[in-house]
Structures are given as structure tokens and as C-alpha cells.
Design a protein around this motif. Structure first.
Motif, PDB file in Angstrom:
ATOM      1  N   GLU A 203       0.620  -1.160   0.417  1.00 23.47           N
ATOM      2  CA  GLU A 203       0.028  -0.413  -0.342  1.00 23.47           C
ATOM      3  C   GLU A 203       1.160   1.495  -0.377  1.00 23.47           C
ATOM      4  N   SER A 204       2.336   1.448   0.812  1.00 24.13           N
ATOM      5  CA  SER A 204       2.190   2.239   0.883  1.00 24.13           C
ATOM      6  C   SER A 204       3.811   2.785  -0.448  1.00 24.13           C
ATOM      7  N   VAL A 205       4.010   1.885  -1.065  1.00 23.26           N
ATOM      8  CA  VAL A 205       4.774   1.952  -2.171  1.00 23.26           C
ATOM      9  C   VAL A 205       3.733   2.480  -3.763  1.00 23.26           C
ATOM     10  N   THR A 206       2.894   1.639  -2.921  1.00 27.83           N
ATOM     11  CA  THR A 206       2.025   1.898  -4.439  1.00 27.83           C
ATOM     12  C   THR A 206       1.762   3.746  -4.638  1.00 27.83           C
ATOM     13  N   ILE A 207       0.765   4.289  -3.050  1.00 27.68           N
ATOM     14  CA  ILE A 207       0.889   5.529  -2.911  1.00 27.68           C
ATOM     15  C   ILE A 207       1.632   6.212  -3.392  1.00 27.68           C
ATOM     16  N   LEU A 208       3.200   5.902  -2.803  1.00 26.41           N
ATOM     17  CA  LEU A 208       4.434   6.275  -3.132  1.00 26.41           C
ATOM     18  C   LEU A 208       4.269   6.813  -4.905  1.00 26.41           C
ATOM     19  N   HIS A 209       4.109   5.849  -4.975  1.00 30.16           N
ATOM     20  CA  HIS A 209       4.236   5.766  -7.007  1.00 30.16           C
ATOM     21  C   HIS A 209       3.796   6.440  -7.538  1.00 30.16           C
ATOM     22  N   ASP A 215      10.452   4.740 -10.768  1.00 30.94           N
ATOM     23  CA  ASP A 215      11.177   3.045 -10.418  1.00 30.94           C
ATOM     24  C   ASP A 215      12.088   3.208  -9.690  1.00 30.94           C
ATOM     25  N   GLY A 216      13.382   4.367 -10.378  1.00 31.83           N
ATOM     26  CA  GLY A 216      14.623   4.327  -9.739  1.00 31.83           C
ATOM     27  C   GLY A 216      14.493   4.524  -7.964  1.00 31.83           C
ATOM     28  N   TYR A 217      13.389   5.186  -7.973  1.00 33.17           N
ATOM     29  CA  TYR A 217      13.668   5.931  -6.246  1.00 33.17           C
ATOM     30  C   TYR A 217      13.062   5.168  -5.846  1.00 33.17           C
ATOM     31  N   VAL A 218      11.867   4.511  -5.879  1.00 32.49           N
ATOM     32  CA  VAL A 218      11.695   3.415  -5.023  1.00 32.49           C
ATOM     33  C   VAL A 218      12.986   2.061  -5.118  1.00 32.49           C
TER      34      VAL A 218
END
Length: 320
Positions: A203-209, A215-218
Motif C-alpha cells: 500500500e505504501s509503495v503503491t501510494i508513493l509510486h 521506479d528508480g527511486y523506489v
């Protein structure tokens, strides 16, 4: 992990990628790689030393040594063994010539003849010839010896050297294959841990994305965390491997010629470990081994970084 660190983490990767589990798995992988690499280096060093020794040792057999040698206008009369020894003494690359006496022949043939001895057998005279390092006998030596003493045989150890080289190459191949397999299994484990971490923080990764994070940052955030834990695990596994490697290095030293001391019977194990670690720290180990061990944490870190980058980028591209 403290609350402060979790806040700095941003994606709470300390919970997504737990320290203990990943660090322990990488440490075990690094320990296996270190021990396998040590065994490969030891086998290579032993085979090289033994092959070098075998290549420098030549045996000459002279049948009927007490019979008169074949002479011409340039040679003096004498027995066949004297003629062969005189020819060998003129060779430039010979370091030592030794004719085996009856006791040495008895000891040599004892496994086959028992205690019967060699007195009743018409045995040839046996001469051991030690060549200088890198030395070689001339191609004309065999014909020269058979001219003075027909039937003289020269036995080289090329076959043994070839066999030792084959054994060493096989061991190195097996060790390399084992290290590659351990590395592949480690990459798979790191990949699974990364996927589990992505799933737990989906959930956190999806929201941040969706908010614009690339993609490179995550991937870089996950890869940095995995690389850090991989480095710690690789360092821990390498350090844990040092005591058995130090003891093994000390035990193998007399055979490889790098250190003359050997473990005495009844010696205290703590004393053995202490002396082995002390000698290891003073440079008793081969330089190749030290360089390889030093590279293990770095290689494991690189595997963790690359694996996490690939897994995260592939996972992000599959998001709806």
C-alpha cells in the motif's frame, strides 16, 4: 529498530525487510562461500607443490650394475653403474644424485616382498636424480646412457604431474560450481525476501509510486536497505569462518611449505586456535586466500543490490 530510524526510513523498510532473517541467511551463505573458496585455494596450492616436486624427481634404473660398461676410445673401463653415474654428473641441471643402497631398496619393496629382503633377487641399481627448479634433462641422455649401459631406463614423473593437475583442475571446477550455486541460492533468497517486503509494504509503495516516485527511486530505497544488510551478513559470515580457516591453514602449512610448524599431539585446542589465529594475522595465509575472503562481503553486497533492483523494478512494472 527504533522509532526514529523507522521515520527516517520513509517506507518503513526496517519492518518490510527484517534485520535478523536476511542478515542470518546472507551470513550463512557467506560462510559457505568462504569455506569452499579456502578448500579450493588449499587444493590448488598442494597440487602445485606436489606436481613441482614430482616433475623435479627422476629415477634411473641400471640392470646388472656390476658388469663392465661398454667403452670406446674416449671412456675408461669400469662398471655399468659407475659409467651411468659419471654421465649423470656431467648434466648441468642436476642438483643431487643418490644411488639407493640395499636397506633403502628393502624399504621400497617391503610392501610387495615383505621382510624377505632383496639379497636373493637380481635387482637393478636405482638412482634418484633431483633436478634444479625448472631444470630438464637433455633429450640425448637416454641414448648416451644406453650406449654405456644397455638396458638403462629413465622414469620421469610426467604422468603423476598430469594426474595431479587433473585432480586440481577438477577440485577447482567443483569449488567454482559450488560457489556459483551458493551465490545463486543467495540471490534467490534475497529476491524472495525483497518480494515479501514489497508485499508487506504494498500500500505504501503503491501510494508513493502514484504520487510520482520513479521506479528508480523506489528500487534504490529497497536496494540500499538490502545491500546494507547483505554487507553486514557477508562480513559476519566471513568473520565466523576465520577460526576454522586459520586452523586449516596451519594444518596444511607443512605440506605447502609456507610454514614449518605442525600441531603436536595432545596440544590444547584453545592453544591451537590461538596460535592459528595469531599466525593467520601475521600473514601465514596465502595472499590469494586473503584477497578472496576480503572480496566476499563486497560480492555479497553487489548480489543483494542487483537482486533488489531487479525484483523491485519488475514488481513496479506489473502494477496496474
Amino acid at each position: 529498530m527504533s522509532r526514529t530510524n523507522r521515520v527516517r526510513d520513509g517506507l518503513a523498510l526496517s519492518r518490510a525487510l527484517p534485520d535478523r532473517s536476511l542478515l542470518t541467511m546472507v551470513a550463512a551463505m557467506s560462510l559457505l562461500i568462504a569455506l569452499t573458496f579456502t578448500a579450493a585455494v588449499g587444493a590448488q596450492a598442494l597440487s602445485e607443490r606436489w606436481a613441482r616436486g614430482a616433475a623435479n624427481l627422476i629415477t634411473v634404473q641400471v640392470p646388472d650394475p656390476d658388469r663392465q660398461a661398454v667403452t670406446d676410445s674416449h671412456t675408461s673401463a669400469g662398471t655399468r653403474i659407475e659409467a651411468v653415474l659419471n654421465v649423470l654428473k656431467t648434466m648441468p641441471d642436476i642438483m643431487r644424485i643418490h644411488r639407493l643402497d640395499e636397506k633403502e631398496l628393502d624399504a621400497l619393496l617391503k610392501p610387495w616382498l615383505g621382510n624377505a629382503g632383496t639379497a636373493a633377487l637380481p635387482l637393478p641399481a636405482v638412482i634418484e636424480v633431483d633436478l634444479t627448479p625448472g631444470g630438464a634433462l637433455s633429450d640425448s641422455l637416454a641414448s648416451l646412457l644406453t650406449t654405456r649401459a644397455p638396458g638403462t631406463l629413465i622414469e620421469k614423473n610426467d604422468d603423476w604431474r598430469s594426474r595431479l593437475h587433473t585432480v586440481a583442475s577438477s577440485l577447482l571446477f567443483c569449488a567454482g560450481l559450488a560457489i556459483i550455486l551458493v551465490g545463486a541460492i543467495g540471490a534467490a533468497v534475497i529476491g524472495m525476501a525483497t518480494r515479501l517486503g514489497l508485499g508487506s509494504r504494498r500500500e505504501s509503495v503503491t501510494i508513493l509510486h502514484e504520487l510520482g516516485a520513479s521506479d528508480g527511486y523506489v528500487a534504490r530505497r529497497f536496494a540500499s536497505r538490502v545491500a546494507f544488510l547483505s554487507f553486514l551478513g557477508g562480513l559476519a559470515g566471513t568473520l565466523v569462518s576465520l577460526p576454522p580457516i586459520a586452523i586449516l591453514t596451519r594444518l596444511m602449512a607443512p605440506f605447502s611449505g609456507s610454514m614449518p610448524t605442525m600441531t603436536q599431539d595432545g596440544e590444547n585446542r584453545l592453544v591451537i586456535l590461538k596460535d592459528s589465529l595469531l599466525a593467520f594475522g601475521q600473514g601465514a595465509a596465502p595472499q590469494t586466500l586473503l584477497i578472496g575472503l576480503g572480496c566476499i562481503p563486497l560480492v555479497v553486497t553487489l548480489i543483494g543490490w542487483c537482486t533488489a533492483q531487479i525484483i523491485v523494478r519488475v514488481w513496479l512494472r506489473r502494477l496496474p
